[in-house]
Design a protein around this motif. Structure first.
Motif, short mmCIF file in Angstrom:
data_model
loop_
_atom_site.label_atom_id
_atom_site.label_comp_id
_atom_site.label_asym_id
_atom_site.label_seq_id
_atom_site.Cartn_x
_atom_site.Cartn_y
_atom_site.Cartn_z
N LEU A 1 0.83 -1.20 0.00
CA LEU A 1 0.00 0.00 0.00
C LEU A 1 0.87 1.25 0.00
O LEU A 1 0.63 2.19 -0.76
CB LEU A 1 -0.93 0.00 1.21
CG LEU A 1 -1.77 1.25 1.43
CD1 LEU A 1 -2.66 1.54 0.24
CD2 LEU A 1 -2.59 1.11 2.70
N ALA A 2 1.90 1.27 0.83
CA ALA A 2 2.81 2.43 0.88
C ALA A 2 3.47 2.67 -0.47
O ALA A 2 3.57 3.81 -0.94
CB ALA A 2 3.85 2.23 1.98
N ALA A 3 3.93 1.60 -1.11
CA ALA A 3 4.58 1.74 -2.43
C ALA A 3 3.61 2.26 -3.47
O ALA A 3 3.95 3.14 -4.26
CB ALA A 3 5.17 0.39 -2.85
N GLY A 4 2.40 1.73 -3.47
CA GLY A 4 1.41 2.20 -4.43
C GLY A 4 0.99 3.63 -4.18
O GLY A 4 0.86 4.43 -5.11
N LEU A 5 0.82 3.97 -2.92
CA LEU A 5 0.40 5.32 -2.55
C LEU A 5 1.43 6.37 -2.97
O LEU A 5 1.07 7.51 -3.28
CB LEU A 5 0.14 5.36 -1.04
CG LEU A 5 -0.75 6.46 -0.50
CD1 LEU A 5 -2.08 6.51 -1.22
CD2 LEU A 5 -0.95 6.26 0.99
N ALA A 6 2.69 5.98 -3.00
CA ALA A 6 3.74 6.90 -3.44
C ALA A 6 3.56 7.32 -4.90
O ALA A 6 4.07 8.36 -5.32
CB ALA A 6 5.11 6.26 -3.25
N ARG A 7 2.82 6.55 -5.69
CA ARG A 7 2.58 6.86 -7.11
C ARG A 7 1.27 7.62 -7.33
O ARG A 7 1.02 8.11 -8.43
CB ARG A 7 2.54 5.57 -7.94
CG ARG A 7 3.74 4.65 -7.87
CD ARG A 7 5.00 5.18 -8.51
NE ARG A 7 4.88 5.73 -9.83
CZ ARG A 7 5.18 5.10 -10.96
NH1 ARG A 7 5.62 3.86 -10.93
NH2 ARG A 7 5.07 5.72 -12.11
N VAL A 8 0.41 7.69 -6.31
CA VAL A 8 -0.92 8.27 -6.45
C VAL A 8 -0.89 9.78 -6.28
O VAL A 8 -0.30 10.30 -5.33
CB VAL A 8 -1.88 7.62 -5.41
CG1 VAL A 8 -3.19 8.39 -5.30
CG2 VAL A 8 -2.12 6.17 -5.75
N THR A 9 -1.56 10.47 -7.20
CA THR A 9 -1.71 11.93 -7.10
C THR A 9 -3.16 12.36 -6.89
O THR A 9 -3.42 13.52 -6.63
CB THR A 9 -1.16 12.63 -8.37
OG1 THR A 9 -1.86 12.14 -9.51
CG2 THR A 9 0.34 12.39 -8.52
N GLU A 10 -4.09 11.42 -7.00
CA GLU A 10 -5.51 11.72 -6.80
C GLU A 10 -5.82 11.85 -5.31
O GLU A 10 -5.10 11.31 -4.47
CB GLU A 10 -6.38 10.62 -7.42
CG GLU A 10 -6.28 10.51 -8.92
CD GLU A 10 -6.80 11.74 -9.64
OE1 GLU A 10 -7.81 12.32 -9.20
OE2 GLU A 10 -6.19 12.11 -10.67
N GLU A 11 -6.92 12.54 -5.00
CA GLU A 11 -7.33 12.74 -3.61
C GLU A 11 -7.91 11.47 -3.00
O GLU A 11 -7.78 11.23 -1.80
CB GLU A 11 -8.37 13.86 -3.55
CG GLU A 11 -8.85 14.16 -2.15
CD GLU A 11 -9.90 15.27 -2.10
OE1 GLU A 11 -10.34 15.59 -0.98
OE2 GLU A 11 -10.29 15.80 -3.16
N TRP A 12 -8.55 10.64 -3.81
CA TRP A 12 -9.20 9.41 -3.34
C TRP A 12 -8.59 8.21 -4.04
O TRP A 12 -8.19 8.30 -5.20
CB TRP A 12 -10.70 9.46 -3.60
CG TRP A 12 -11.37 10.49 -2.74
CD1 TRP A 12 -11.64 11.79 -3.07
CD2 TRP A 12 -11.80 10.32 -1.40
NE1 TRP A 12 -12.22 12.43 -2.00
CE2 TRP A 12 -12.33 11.55 -0.97
CE3 TRP A 12 -11.80 9.24 -0.52
CZ2 TRP A 12 -12.86 11.73 0.30
CZ3 TRP A 12 -12.32 9.41 0.74
CH2 TRP A 12 -12.85 10.66 1.15
#
Length: 176
Positions: free
Chosen positions: A73-84
């Motif tokens: 989850l942490a690795a994926g979240l590092a790529r996310v720019t959306e609010e949700w």
């Protein structure tokens, strides 16, 4: 409301003899293709695990590889720019577009619940997720981190939360 999706595929599949669950056949494709099809309206699609040839997907890898779903989850979240962000496991053949719509409907953190809370089928505020993540997420329980965010529990429809963990699950997947 636009959103991203993180699909976690990095599990070892130990109870299936080390099978790559993302590559398992399902309907006319693979389990990974199925999960991505139910979030085809996501502005960003991040898959955490060994990279495959899929267009339109951002790839990430947990550190260390095999470090568990919270590290994924942490690795994926590092790529996310959306609010949700929708957070999903790859081994969920019961997911539908309606599942995602029902998780998004409350407009706040939400998880699917059948006989238990399904922590790997949820919809989250990305900033709150980042704030809740421990500095070193490897091998820590996902549930403990997500529970802090007090998600709304959305009732699962029959079969919606089933997953593929064992040879019996795989047989059911191919017979159903």
């Amino acid at each position: 409301m636009t959103y991203a999706v993180i699909v976690l595929t990095g599990g070892k599949g130990e109870r299936l003899g080390g099978v790559d669950k993302a590559a398992l056949s399902f309907r006319d494709g693979t389990l990974l293709e199925h999960v991505l099809s139910v979030v085809d309206d996501a502005a960003q699609k991040v898959v955490v695990g060994p990279e495959k040839d899929l267009p339109g997907v951002l790839w990430a890898r947990e550190d260390p590889p095999g470090g568990g779903p919270l590290a994924g989850l942490a690795a994926g979240l590092a790529r996310v720019t959306e609010e949700w962000v929708a957070v999903l496991a790859v081994d969920q053949p019961g997911l539908t577009k309606d599942t995602i719509a029902r998780l998004r409907a409350p407009g706040r953190n939400a998880v699917l619940r059948d006989d238990r809370v399904q922590w790997l089928i949820g919809f989250w505020n990305a900033a709150e997720l980042r704030e809740a993540l421990p500095e070193e997420p490897a091998d820590l329980p996902l549930r403990r981190t997500l529970l802090k965010l007090e998600p709304v529990e959305v009732s699962a429809l029959l079969g919606e939360a089933r997953d593929v963990d064992t040879p019996d699950d795989l047989d059911t997947l191919h017979s159903g």
